[in-house]
Design an enzyme around this catalytic site. Sequence first.
Site, PDB file in Angstrom:
ATOM      1  N   HIS A 145      42.789  36.012  40.666  1.00  0.00           N
ATOM      2  CA  HIS A 145      42.815  37.395  40.193  1.00  0.00           C
ATOM      3  C   HIS A 145      43.062  38.316  41.391  1.00  0.00           C
ATOM      4  CE1 HIS A 145      38.681  36.653  41.551  1.00  0.00           C
ATOM      5  NE2 HIS A 145      38.733  37.912  41.951  1.00  0.00           N
ATOM      6  N   HIS A 149      45.418  41.653  47.007  1.00  0.00           N
ATOM      7  CA  HIS A 149      45.743  40.262  47.324  1.00  0.00           C
ATOM      8  C   HIS A 149      45.077  39.351  46.300  1.00  0.00           C
ATOM      9  CE1 HIS A 149      41.779  40.791  49.104  1.00  0.00           C
ATOM     10  NE2 HIS A 149      41.620  39.474  48.967  1.00  0.00           N
TER      11      HIS A 149
END
Length: 192
Positions: A38, A129
């Site tokens: 995620h 990220h």
Amino acid sequence: MFAAIVPPPPAHADLESFVDARRDVQSELRWTPAHLWHVTLAFMAEVPQDRVDDVIDAVASASVGHAPIPLQLNGAGVFPSPDRARVVWMGVRSDAADGLARLEALALGVRRASARVGASPAGGDYRPHLTLARSRHPFEATHWLRAMDAHAGPSWLADEVTVFVSHRGEGRGRPHYEPVAVCALGATVSRG
């Protein structure tokens, strides 16, 4: 507890295929299972059970004011630095000129809304990220970065924020992330 953008199945499958072929480049890494991938928007370390609904409502309120954002998993990086890497990650890009600025604004909005209901989100600069792996000991990551930096996955339209409750793994087990709500960008909340 955390709020995140989850890559859709095509982006997820593309990255998984790319990573699987390169896992042995740095064999001592503890790889994050692909089903846990995620892009975090806000992390709240300790949220009492009686505040979970308040956080969900706060994330939904913050999400409703943001339009969907075109995103792509692209490029690689490490924290804290290539010569002492502990975390390896895949970067996030956008085809839209203002896409990353919109993603950062969404993250900031979710953090502020969560703070208003007492969730105490982690602060600091936002660096979008997707964490791929962690290392118990710092390592020289230049070779790893060369192997991973070429990845450019398919673009997708991020149109929802998922709110997760994190359950600690038993013993030395990995944490389990339970999705408890999906908050559509520009729309209302759907509880899971």
